[in-house]
Write an enzyme that holds these catalytic residues in place. Structure first.
Site, mmCIF file in Angstrom:
data_model
loop_
_atom_site.group_PDB
_atom_site.id
_atom_site.type_symbol
_atom_site.label_atom_id
_atom_site.label_comp_id
_atom_site.label_asym_id
_atom_site.label_seq_id
_atom_site.Cartn_x
_atom_site.Cartn_y
_atom_site.Cartn_z
ATOM 1 N N GLN A 1 0.843 -1.198 0.000
ATOM 2 C CA GLN A 1 0.000 0.000 0.000
ATOM 3 C C GLN A 1 0.879 1.248 0.000
ATOM 4 O O GLN A 1 1.108 1.860 1.030
ATOM 5 C CB GLN A 1 -0.888 -0.030 1.247
ATOM 6 C CG GLN A 1 -1.896 1.079 1.335
ATOM 7 C CD GLN A 1 -3.065 0.860 0.426
ATOM 8 O OE1 GLN A 1 -3.546 -0.251 0.278
ATOM 9 N NE2 GLN A 1 -3.543 1.906 -0.177
ATOM 10 N N PHE A 2 1.374 1.621 -1.175
ATOM 11 C CA PHE A 2 2.276 2.766 -1.258
ATOM 12 C C PHE A 2 1.617 4.071 -0.824
ATOM 13 O O PHE A 2 2.282 5.001 -0.380
ATOM 14 C CB PHE A 2 2.864 2.909 -2.674
ATOM 15 C CG PHE A 2 1.923 3.462 -3.696
ATOM 16 C CD1 PHE A 2 1.897 4.830 -3.968
ATOM 17 C CD2 PHE A 2 1.070 2.631 -4.402
ATOM 18 C CE1 PHE A 2 1.025 5.346 -4.911
ATOM 19 C CE2 PHE A 2 0.211 3.140 -5.350
ATOM 20 C CZ PHE A 2 0.177 4.499 -5.604
ATOM 21 N N THR A 3 0.294 4.153 -0.883
ATOM 22 C CA THR A 3 -0.389 5.391 -0.529
ATOM 23 C C THR A 3 -0.317 5.704 0.966
ATOM 24 O O THR A 3 -0.662 6.819 1.374
ATOM 25 C CB THR A 3 -1.859 5.370 -0.992
ATOM 26 O OG1 THR A 3 -2.534 4.292 -0.359
ATOM 27 C CG2 THR A 3 -1.956 5.252 -2.504
#
Length: 150
Positions: free
Chosen positions: A78-80
């Site tokens: 989950q890069f966000t």
């Protein structure tokens, strides 16, 4: 390395109409990686997640860990989680590690937590458009950041 840990009564990940992960009682972990993350961050975070006492004992007190409860786990990249929202209305993801750095760290995290738990760990697919469904039990949601371990 940042993680959002959610205690679930069930969770799943679907990619292109195919369910790739599915658990009942356990944890859904959303994992964000930055370029500065190391094996030390993995070790610390895996230990914290596996041993965090957020499952109910027989007296309905959060006193059991994932290990104690024998729950399952899904780990989703989950890069966000590393979004910066300081300026404007479009989040910046510049802090998130590029795939050439993030993928090996993500895979090492999954292998490490699998070893600690002594059983397979289900995952999403790095970089894929995933549909994540969950029933948050409690609700219990905890944010852990390996950069704030001191």
């Amino acid at each position: 390395m940042k993680a959002v840990i959610q205690r679930v009564s069930k969770a799943s990940v679907t990619i292109e109409d195919k369910k790739v992960a599915n658990i009942d009682i356990g944890l859904l972990v959303l994992l964000g990686i930055v370029a500065e993350d190391t094996e030390e961050d993995i070790k610390w975070l895996v230990n914290k997640i596996a041993n965090c006492r957020i499952f109910n004992d027989d007296n309905q007190v959060m006193n059991l860990s994932l290990i104690d409860s024998k729950g399952d786990i899904i780990v989703v990249s989950q890069f966000t989680l590393h979004a910066s929202t300081k300026k404007g209305n479009r989040p910046s993801y510049i802090k998130a590690a590029r795939p050439d750095v993030a993928i090996p760290l993500y895979e090492a995290f999954v292998k490490s937590i699998q070893l600690v738990l002594g059983k397979p760990v289900q995952t999403g697919q790095f970089g894929a458009d995933m549909k994540v469904e969950l029933v948050n039990d409690g609700p219990v949601t905890i944010i852990m950041d390996s950069k704030n371990k001191a």
